[in-house]
Design an enzyme around this catalytic site. Structure first.
Site, PDB file in Angstrom:
ATOM      1  N   GLU A  66       0.853  -1.184   0.000  1.00 29.83           N
ATOM      2  CA  GLU A  66       0.000   0.000   0.000  1.00 29.83           C
ATOM      3  C   GLU A  66       0.889   1.235   0.000  1.00 29.83           C
ATOM      4  O   GLU A  66       1.786   1.356   0.831  1.00 29.83           O
ATOM      5  CB  GLU A  66      -0.881   0.039   1.248  1.00 29.83           C
ATOM      6  CG  GLU A  66      -2.184  -0.708   1.138  1.00 29.83           C
ATOM      7  CD  GLU A  66      -3.084  -0.423   2.336  1.00 29.83           C
ATOM      8  OE1 GLU A  66      -3.090   0.723   2.827  1.00 29.83           O
ATOM      9  OE2 GLU A  66      -3.750  -1.350   2.794  1.00 29.83           O
ATOM     10  N   ASP A  77      -6.016   8.850   9.609  1.00 30.29           N
ATOM     11  CA  ASP A  77      -4.641   8.595  10.018  1.00 30.29           C
ATOM     12  C   ASP A  77      -4.295   9.212  11.362  1.00 30.29           C
ATOM     13  O   ASP A  77      -4.734  10.315  11.703  1.00 30.29           O
ATOM     14  CB  ASP A  77      -3.672   9.116   8.947  1.00 30.29           C
ATOM     15  CG  ASP A  77      -3.731   8.300   7.684  1.00 30.29           C
ATOM     16  OD1 ASP A  77      -3.708   7.057   7.806  1.00 30.29           O
ATOM     17  OD2 ASP A  77      -3.805   8.874   6.588  1.00 30.29           O
ATOM     18  N   TYR A 191     -10.790  -5.066   3.839  1.00 31.86           N
ATOM     19  CA  TYR A 191      -9.889  -4.409   4.780  1.00 31.86           C
ATOM     20  C   TYR A 191     -10.626  -4.283   6.110  1.00 31.86           C
ATOM     21  O   TYR A 191     -11.546  -3.489   6.253  1.00 31.86           O
ATOM     22  CB  TYR A 191      -9.522  -3.029   4.236  1.00 31.86           C
ATOM     23  CG  TYR A 191      -8.371  -2.318   4.922  1.00 31.86           C
ATOM     24  CD1 TYR A 191      -8.251  -2.260   6.303  1.00 31.86           C
ATOM     25  CD2 TYR A 191      -7.397  -1.670   4.162  1.00 31.86           C
ATOM     26  CE1 TYR A 191      -7.203  -1.594   6.916  1.00 31.86           C
ATOM     27  CE2 TYR A 191      -6.336  -0.988   4.758  1.00 31.86           C
ATOM     28  CZ  TYR A 191      -6.258  -0.950   6.140  1.00 31.86           C
ATOM     29  OH  TYR A 191      -5.221  -0.282   6.737  1.00 31.86           O
TER      30      TYR A 191
END
Length: 282
Positions: A66, A77, A191
């Protein structure tokens, strides 16, 4: 890998002809395998080092890589990747420069690249144009963390048209019926976000991930990769013992490159750390 020409002057890089799910399978031993999926931020500390890091991760045996496109407002994040994105942007890293770097590096890699990008940079260029650009560069997959399922229709349509696999995320707070819809729509693999909140290394992996994996696997036969908070060999051993088909390691990788005294030191530490994580796979 090879180049094909759709006209006398327009080359397209054709790299990995297999879908991403094939990288969760060992053709040598004719059985499923656990895929190792590292994440790094493009342009931190610089794109030259990013190119070298991609080669290191590939040579260590990563199955999918990734690559994060730095963005000024990375909602998913944590502080480590936010700081890396800020440094990369401050040094002038942009999408065009990342694509130029990838055009040179992708032909040298044996594993596929999946871009991790927020939606605004995609929307800025037009979804169809963005997809065709990354396709022509040899990128295979795409993760867009800030677009809810209901708004992925255009992304999914253009991704399919360009043979890009759009990987969708499900979380510990995702209701069961919504999770089923997400895993049905996800391409390549699912995911699974292991914890509530943003990315970042954690001391342990929530035991609730074991039940989440069970529930997802009852809903789909697609591979399930666990990310967010995976940062040491013990975590890799834990989630794979619970049935994860892949492990995604991001912040710990990014921190090594960001904290290093030099790019050379960072790459050496990255190689050492990657080997330790891959050694923990079953």
């Amino acid at each position: 890998m090879m180049w094909i020409f759709i006209s006398s002057s327009v080359p397209i890089l054709v790299t990995h002809m297999f879908p991403l799910c094939k990288y969760f399978y060992s053709h040598e031993f004719n059985r499923a395998k656990v895929a190792f999926i590292p994440y790094i931020t493009a342009g931190d500390p610089d794109l030259e080092t990013t190119a070298a890091a991609l080669k290191v991760l590939d040579s260590c045996g990563s199955h999918i890589i990734e690559l994060g496109v730095p963005y000024s407002d990375p909602l998913a994040d944590g502080p480590v990747i936010q700081a890396a994105a800020t440094r990369a942007l401050a040094r002038g890293t942009n999408f065009d420069a990342i694509i130029s770097m990838l055009r040179n590096v992708v032909p040298e890699l044996s594993c596929p690249i999946a871009l991790f990008s927020y939606y605004n940079p995609i929307l800025k260029r037009g979804v169809g144009n963005f997809m065709s650009i990354i396709r022509d560069t040899g990128v295979h997959g795409l993760v867009v963390p800030d677009v809810p399922l209901e708004e992925t229709e255009v992304l999914r349509k253009e991704a399919l048209k360009n043979n890009i696999e759009l990987v969708l995320l499900t979380t510990p707070t995702t209701p069961t019926e919504r999770m089923k819809a997400i895993v049905d729509a996800s391409e390549g693999f699912v995911y699974l976000v292991s914890s509530i909140g943003v990315t970042g290394a954690r001391a342990s992996v929530s035991a609730g991930v074991q039940m989440l994996l069970k529930d997802i696997k009852e809903a789909t036969s697609k591979p399930v990769a666990v990310g967010f908070g995976i940062s040491m060999p013990e975590h890799v051993e834990q989630v794979t013992s619970w049935g994860a088909d892949g492990v995604i390691v991001g912040s710990a990788m990014v921190k090594l490159l960001g904290d290093a005294n030099s790019p050379e030191e960072g790459l050496k530490e990255l190689e050492k750390f990657t080997n330790s994580l891959i050694a923990a796979l079953p």
